[in-house]
Design a protein around this motif. Sequence first.
Motif, mmCIF file in Angstrom:
data_model
loop_
_atom_site.group_PDB
_atom_site.id
_atom_site.type_symbol
_atom_site.label_atom_id
_atom_site.label_comp_id
_atom_site.label_asym_id
_atom_site.label_seq_id
_atom_site.Cartn_x
_atom_site.Cartn_y
_atom_site.Cartn_z
ATOM 1 N N ARG A 187 0.827 -1.211 0.000
ATOM 2 C CA ARG A 187 0.000 0.000 0.000
ATOM 3 C C ARG A 187 0.861 1.261 0.000
ATOM 4 O O ARG A 187 0.505 2.259 -0.627
ATOM 5 C CB ARG A 187 -0.958 -0.038 1.182
ATOM 6 N N ASP A 188 2.006 1.196 0.687
ATOM 7 C CA ASP A 188 2.952 2.319 0.615
ATOM 8 C C ASP A 188 3.427 2.517 -0.826
ATOM 9 O O ASP A 188 3.494 3.647 -1.330
ATOM 10 C CB ASP A 188 4.160 2.060 1.511
ATOM 11 N N ARG A 189 3.773 1.411 -1.468
ATOM 12 C CA ARG A 189 4.276 1.497 -2.842
ATOM 13 C C ARG A 189 3.218 2.099 -3.768
ATOM 14 O O ARG A 189 3.512 2.971 -4.590
ATOM 15 C CB ARG A 189 4.668 0.107 -3.349
ATOM 16 N N ARG A 190 1.983 1.650 -3.621
ATOM 17 C CA ARG A 190 0.919 2.157 -4.491
ATOM 18 C C ARG A 190 0.655 3.644 -4.243
ATOM 19 O O ARG A 190 0.439 4.396 -5.193
ATOM 20 C CB ARG A 190 -0.359 1.350 -4.275
ATOM 21 N N ALA A 191 0.659 4.023 -2.963
ATOM 22 C CA ALA A 191 0.452 5.439 -2.646
ATOM 23 C C ALA A 191 1.564 6.284 -3.263
ATOM 24 O O ALA A 191 1.311 7.361 -3.835
ATOM 25 C CB ALA A 191 0.397 5.648 -1.131
ATOM 26 N N GLY A 192 2.801 5.809 -3.150
ATOM 27 C CA GLY A 192 3.922 6.535 -3.741
ATOM 28 C C GLY A 192 3.833 6.603 -5.248
ATOM 29 O O GLY A 192 4.082 7.647 -5.855
ATOM 30 N N ASP A 193 3.475 5.477 -5.881
ATOM 31 C CA ASP A 193 3.349 5.454 -7.341
ATOM 32 C C ASP A 193 2.279 6.425 -7.821
ATOM 33 O O ASP A 193 2.465 7.132 -8.812
ATOM 34 C CB ASP A 193 3.009 4.038 -7.817
ATOM 35 N N GLN A 199 11.031 12.659 -3.006
ATOM 36 C CA GLN A 199 10.371 13.363 -1.907
ATOM 37 C C GLN A 199 8.853 13.259 -2.029
ATOM 38 O O GLN A 199 8.152 13.085 -1.022
ATOM 39 C CB GLN A 199 10.777 14.835 -1.909
ATOM 40 N N VAL A 200 8.340 13.341 -3.235
ATOM 41 C CA VAL A 200 6.898 13.177 -3.453
ATOM 42 C C VAL A 200 6.451 11.804 -2.973
ATOM 43 O O VAL A 200 5.417 11.660 -2.314
ATOM 44 C CB VAL A 200 6.552 13.373 -4.951
ATOM 45 N N ARG A 201 7.240 10.790 -3.287
ATOM 46 C CA ARG A 201 6.909 9.422 -2.860
ATOM 47 C C ARG A 201 6.931 9.313 -1.333
ATOM 48 O O ARG A 201 6.027 8.737 -0.727
ATOM 49 C CB ARG A 201 7.897 8.437 -3.484
ATOM 50 N N ARG A 202 7.971 9.856 -0.696
ATOM 51 C CA ARG A 202 8.062 9.780 0.767
ATOM 52 C C ARG A 202 6.898 10.510 1.432
ATOM 53 O O ARG A 202 6.325 10.018 2.411
ATOM 54 C CB ARG A 202 9.399 10.366 1.242
ATOM 55 N N ASP A 203 6.554 11.679 0.897
ATOM 56 C CA ASP A 203 5.436 12.443 1.471
ATOM 57 C C ASP A 203 4.132 11.662 1.357
ATOM 58 O O ASP A 203 3.306 11.661 2.286
ATOM 59 C CB ASP A 203 5.293 13.788 0.766
ATOM 60 N N ALA A 204 3.928 11.016 0.227
ATOM 61 C CA ALA A 204 2.699 10.240 0.033
ATOM 62 C C ALA A 204 2.623 9.086 1.012
ATOM 63 O O ALA A 204 1.560 8.790 1.577
ATOM 64 C CB ALA A 204 2.625 9.726 -1.407
ATOM 65 N N VAL A 205 3.744 8.407 1.225
ATOM 66 C CA VAL A 205 3.775 7.293 2.178
ATOM 67 C C VAL A 205 3.511 7.792 3.591
ATOM 68 O O VAL A 205 2.732 7.190 4.353
ATOM 69 C CB VAL A 205 5.130 6.558 2.095
ATOM 70 N N ASP A 206 4.156 8.904 3.945
ATOM 71 C CA ASP A 206 3.939 9.473 5.283
ATOM 72 C C ASP A 206 2.469 9.862 5.478
ATOM 73 O O ASP A 206 1.890 9.628 6.545
ATOM 74 C CB ASP A 206 4.833 10.693 5.492
ATOM 75 N N ARG A 220 -0.141 8.602 3.980
ATOM 76 C CA ARG A 220 -0.973 7.401 4.096
ATOM 77 C C ARG A 220 -0.869 6.801 5.501
ATOM 78 O O ARG A 220 -1.875 6.400 6.101
ATOM 79 C CB ARG A 220 -0.540 6.347 3.052
ATOM 80 N N ARG A 221 0.345 6.770 6.033
ATOM 81 C CA ARG A 221 0.529 6.204 7.371
ATOM 82 C C ARG A 221 -0.116 7.071 8.434
ATOM 83 O O ARG A 221 -0.668 6.543 9.411
ATOM 84 C CB ARG A 221 2.026 6.020 7.651
#
Length: 204
Positions: free
Chosen positions: A101-107, A188-195, A197-198
């Motif tokens: 789910r982290d990967r999908r949110a980042g993608d 950074q966009v990917r990390r922000d999206a994962v953060d 989501r969490r």
Amino acid sequence: MDADPARTVRTVHDVVAEARSGAAEPERLLAALAALRAVREEMAAWEPELIAAARAGGASWTAIAPALGVASRQAAERRFLRLRPSVTGENTGEARVDAERDRRAGDRAVAEWARRNSAILRQLAGQAGALDGLDGRARESADRLSTALGENDVTGLLAPLADLRAHLPREHTGFARRLGEIGAHTDQVRRDAVDNRRDRQSST
């Protein structure tokens, strides 16, 4: 016991019948337990393979759900993610679900960013095709960029842009720096999206 799962199950069934009648020897009971564990582990490994094959064949999660004995497409996908072997080192099923789910949110976030900045990405890809002095690996990346440039989905430019940066010669340091900025920004966009989501998950 026999290495054939079907024969092993039949043998275990016979030992269970013996146990019910009080006629099973302890050694046979222990052997049956060990064999049953091995069959259970093997069959558990088959399930994600069958699910993946069904998905590859076009089956929807909604169609797969009743075959798995779950009530919804979300539960079916979650079961698959829990069972599927990890390729990134997660040890538990829940960790694999979270990682996916982290990967999908980042993608999704990176794809949205790329579409908003499609003009910049396409400009860089066009410039890459005009660079001189490229060796074989860099030229291969530039050719992939030219191919991706003709596609509608701009996200296809990101991977060859990053690969080109890794193989650019020194005379193109400035261009490599621009590509590095793109890579750093998408990371950074990917990390922000994962953060995000969490954070949403922890607040529910």
